[in-house]
Design a protein around this motif. Structure first.
Motif, mmCIF file in Angstrom:
data_model
loop_
_atom_site.group_PDB
_atom_site.id
_atom_site.type_symbol
_atom_site.label_atom_id
_atom_site.label_comp_id
_atom_site.label_asym_id
_atom_site.label_seq_id
_atom_site.Cartn_x
_atom_site.Cartn_y
_atom_site.Cartn_z
ATOM 1 N N ASP A 142 0.883 -1.163 0.000
ATOM 2 C CA ASP A 142 0.000 0.000 0.000
ATOM 3 C C ASP A 142 0.924 1.217 0.000
ATOM 4 O OD1 ASP A 142 -1.545 2.201 0.607
ATOM 5 O OD2 ASP A 142 -2.755 1.199 2.119
ATOM 6 N N PRO A 143 1.002 1.964 -1.104
ATOM 7 C CA PRO A 143 2.010 3.024 -1.191
ATOM 8 C C PRO A 143 1.788 4.183 -0.232
ATOM 9 C CG PRO A 143 0.518 3.110 -3.063
ATOM 10 C CD PRO A 143 0.189 1.850 -2.318
ATOM 11 N N SER A 144 0.596 4.317 0.321
ATOM 12 C CA SER A 144 0.360 5.413 1.268
ATOM 13 C C SER A 144 1.144 5.220 2.558
ATOM 14 C CB SER A 144 -1.126 5.549 1.576
ATOM 15 O OG SER A 144 -1.594 4.438 2.327
ATOM 16 N N GLY A 145 1.595 3.997 2.831
ATOM 17 C CA GLY A 145 2.327 3.723 4.063
ATOM 18 C C GLY A 145 3.832 3.671 3.904
ATOM 19 N N LEU A 146 4.342 4.044 2.736
ATOM 20 C CA LEU A 146 5.770 3.905 2.495
ATOM 21 C C LEU A 146 6.631 4.845 3.326
ATOM 22 C CD1 LEU A 146 5.917 3.403 -1.383
ATOM 23 C CD2 LEU A 146 6.497 1.738 0.394
ATOM 24 N N VAL A 147 6.077 5.973 3.764
ATOM 25 C CA VAL A 147 6.885 6.978 4.444
ATOM 26 C C VAL A 147 6.839 6.857 5.965
ATOM 27 C CG1 VAL A 147 7.003 9.461 4.935
ATOM 28 C CG2 VAL A 147 6.883 8.663 2.575
ATOM 29 N N GLY A 148 5.724 6.465 6.536
ATOM 30 C CA GLY A 148 5.524 6.510 7.980
ATOM 31 C C GLY A 148 6.257 5.435 8.758
ATOM 32 N N GLU A 149 5.841 5.258 10.000
ATOM 33 C CA GLU A 149 6.504 4.318 10.904
ATOM 34 C C GLU A 149 6.416 2.876 10.412
ATOM 35 O OE1 GLU A 149 8.419 4.918 13.363
ATOM 36 O OE2 GLU A 149 8.091 7.068 13.521
ATOM 37 N N ASP A 150 5.415 2.576 9.586
ATOM 38 C CA ASP A 150 5.313 1.238 9.009
ATOM 39 C C ASP A 150 6.082 1.126 7.701
ATOM 40 O OD1 ASP A 150 3.678 0.337 11.076
ATOM 41 O OD2 ASP A 150 1.842 0.968 10.060
ATOM 42 N N GLY A 151 6.720 2.210 7.274
ATOM 43 C CA GLY A 151 7.485 2.218 6.049
ATOM 44 C C GLY A 151 8.937 2.579 6.300
ATOM 45 N N PHE A 152 9.446 3.521 5.507
ATOM 46 C CA PHE A 152 10.869 3.832 5.597
ATOM 47 C C PHE A 152 11.264 4.517 6.902
ATOM 48 C CE2 PHE A 152 10.496 3.185 1.023
ATOM 49 C CZ PHE A 152 11.609 2.383 0.797
ATOM 50 N N ALA A 153 10.369 5.290 7.497
ATOM 51 C CA ALA A 153 10.702 5.896 8.786
ATOM 52 C C ALA A 153 10.970 4.813 9.826
ATOM 53 C CB ALA A 153 9.573 6.810 9.249
ATOM 54 N N GLY A 154 10.174 3.756 9.788
ATOM 55 C CA GLY A 154 10.400 2.649 10.705
ATOM 56 C C GLY A 154 11.672 1.882 10.387
ATOM 57 N N LEU A 155 11.959 1.683 9.098
ATOM 58 C CA LEU A 155 13.161 0.938 8.712
ATOM 59 C C LEU A 155 14.434 1.648 9.149
ATOM 60 C CD1 LEU A 155 12.260 -0.299 5.099
ATOM 61 C CD2 LEU A 155 12.180 -1.589 7.236
ATOM 62 N N LEU A 156 14.437 2.970 9.106
ATOM 63 C CA LEU A 156 15.625 3.706 9.549
ATOM 64 C C LEU A 156 15.987 3.359 10.990
ATOM 65 C CD1 LEU A 156 14.769 7.144 7.950
ATOM 66 C CD2 LEU A 156 16.928 5.950 7.589
ATOM 67 N N LYS A 157 14.988 3.284 11.847
ATOM 68 C CA LYS A 157 15.250 3.001 13.261
ATOM 69 C C LYS A 157 15.562 1.533 13.508
ATOM 70 C CE LYS A 157 12.496 6.804 15.186
ATOM 71 N NZ LYS A 157 11.337 7.186 16.034
ATOM 72 N N LEU A 158 15.198 0.658 12.569
ATOM 73 C CA LEU A 158 15.461 -0.773 12.731
ATOM 74 C C LEU A 158 16.831 -1.179 12.197
ATOM 75 C CD1 LEU A 158 11.990 -2.302 11.727
ATOM 76 C CD2 LEU A 158 12.990 -2.188 14.024
ATOM 77 N N THR A 159 17.566 -0.232 11.633
ATOM 78 C CA THR A 159 18.871 -0.549 11.060
ATOM 79 C C THR A 159 19.830 -1.014 12.153
ATOM 80 O OG1 THR A 159 18.524 1.133 9.358
ATOM 81 C CG2 THR A 159 20.764 0.316 9.661
ATOM 82 N N GLU A 160 20.406 -2.178 11.943
ATOM 83 C CA GLU A 160 21.301 -2.772 12.940
ATOM 84 C C GLU A 160 22.761 -2.469 12.614
ATOM 85 O OE1 GLU A 160 20.252 -6.869 12.628
ATOM 86 O OE2 GLU A 160 18.356 -6.639 13.734
ATOM 87 N N SER A 161 23.531 -2.167 13.657
ATOM 88 C CA SER A 161 24.974 -1.888 13.560
ATOM 89 C C SER A 161 25.305 -0.871 12.472
ATOM 90 C CB SER A 161 25.740 -3.195 13.299
ATOM 91 O OG SER A 161 25.482 -4.149 14.308
ATOM 92 N N PRO A 162 24.631 0.286 12.470
ATOM 93 C CA PRO A 162 24.914 1.268 11.420
ATOM 94 C C PRO A 162 26.285 1.906 11.597
ATOM 95 C CG PRO A 162 23.446 2.223 13.049
ATOM 96 C CD PRO A 162 23.613 0.774 13.425
ATOM 97 N N GLU A 163 26.924 2.222 10.479
ATOM 98 C CA GLU A 163 28.218 2.895 10.491
ATOM 99 C C GLU A 163 28.195 4.038 9.488
ATOM 100 O OE1 GLU A 163 31.397 0.220 9.738
ATOM 101 O OE2 GLU A 163 31.235 -0.812 11.682
ATOM 102 N N ALA A 164 28.810 5.144 9.860
ATOM 103 C CA ALA A 164 28.911 6.287 8.958
ATOM 104 C C ALA A 164 29.995 6.035 7.929
ATOM 105 C CB ALA A 164 29.221 7.552 9.750
ATOM 106 N N GLY A 165 29.703 6.396 6.677
ATOM 107 C CA GLY A 165 30.669 6.264 5.602
ATOM 108 C C GLY A 165 31.086 7.613 5.071
#
Length: 248
Positions: A142-165
């Motif tokens: 459902d493209p309406s949910g791509l941005v919110g907490e169930d979409g990419f906003a949520g995925l950002l916070k679920l990123t494991e062991s992130p490192e700056a490049g």
């Protein structure tokens, strides 16, 4: 500064001989430079951790009134029905107005889509007018949910062991500084973007501006059962855009 095998060090200036007081003053002047040049892959340029930067980018994305989004992959595996491209405006209603390109029954078709009030409408080929559809039947979310907490906003916070490049210039007229943050995502989180995602984990790269806006996501893994890993890229632009999207 000089970079050796990824570790940043500083080249110190050669000070002329002088009295002890002058030398001491020079050393004190150099110390802040040393501190600024020491590298740390887990830290952003302003001293924030990678987790803090991604959390800020998540909040910024989730709170915007709207954003233009473009999702694409080079090609789908043979015999797979799924989403090849998508582009449109996502608002905080939440709602979506745009086009999704799907591969279905061996054909690639562009489908105009409007999603609002938890309902997805599409103009299907060879079918007159707008029809209510279940996007998962076409391998799409459902493209309406791509941005919110169930979409990419949520995925950002679920990123494991992130490192700056590395940081690069980008955005309109290359006026922005974009820093890449890499990590992994659990497999069960990815179905918010591609419902058929079946890998145990996915590699993620996020490009974030100094203002905390996500500009680009690069996601790699097994998105379709019994296939090799592939990559989707997603671009985000025009934060704060507004659009009145209603059911057709």
């Amino acid at each position: 500064y000089i970079s050796v095998t990824g570790v940043q060090t500083c080249a110190l200036p050669i000070w002329p001989a002088g009295r002890l007081a002058a030398t001491a003053t020079a050393v004190l002047m150099v110390l802040p430079t040393l501190a600024a040049c020491s590298g740390d892959d887990s830290k952003a340029a302003d001293g924030k951790s990678a987790e803090e930067v991604l959390a800020e980018a998540s909040d910024t994305l989730a709170s915007t009134s709207g954003v233009d989004l473009t999702l694409a992959t080079g090609a789908l595996p043979d015999g797979v029905a799924g989403i090849k491209e998508a582009s449109g405006t996502v608002t905080d209603a939440p709602a979506f107005d745009g086009t999704i390109t799907v591969v279905f029954a061996g054909q690639t078709v562009d489908v105009p889509v409007v999603a609002v009030d938890d309902t997805v409408y599409a103009q299907l080929p060879f079918t007159p007018g707008w029809n209510k559809v279940n996007p998962k039947e076409y391998g799409a979310p459902d493209p309406s949910g791509l941005v919110g907490e169930d979409g990419f906003a949520g995925l950002l916070k679920l990123t494991e062991s992130p490192e700056a490049g590395e940081s690069v210039r980008g955005g309109a007229d290359n006026k922005e500084v974009l820093t890449t943050y890499s990590g992994t995502l659990p497999g069960d989180a990815m179905d918010a973007v591609i419902p058929s995602a079946s890998g145990d984990s996915f590699d993620a790269e996020w490009q974030v501006t100094d203002d905390g806006e996500l500009r680009k996501a690069t996601l790699t893994g097994v998105f379709y059962p019994h296939t090799d890993p592939m990559t989707y890229t997603v671009d985000f632009a025009d934060y704060g855009t507004t659009k009145d999207i209603s059911a057709p």
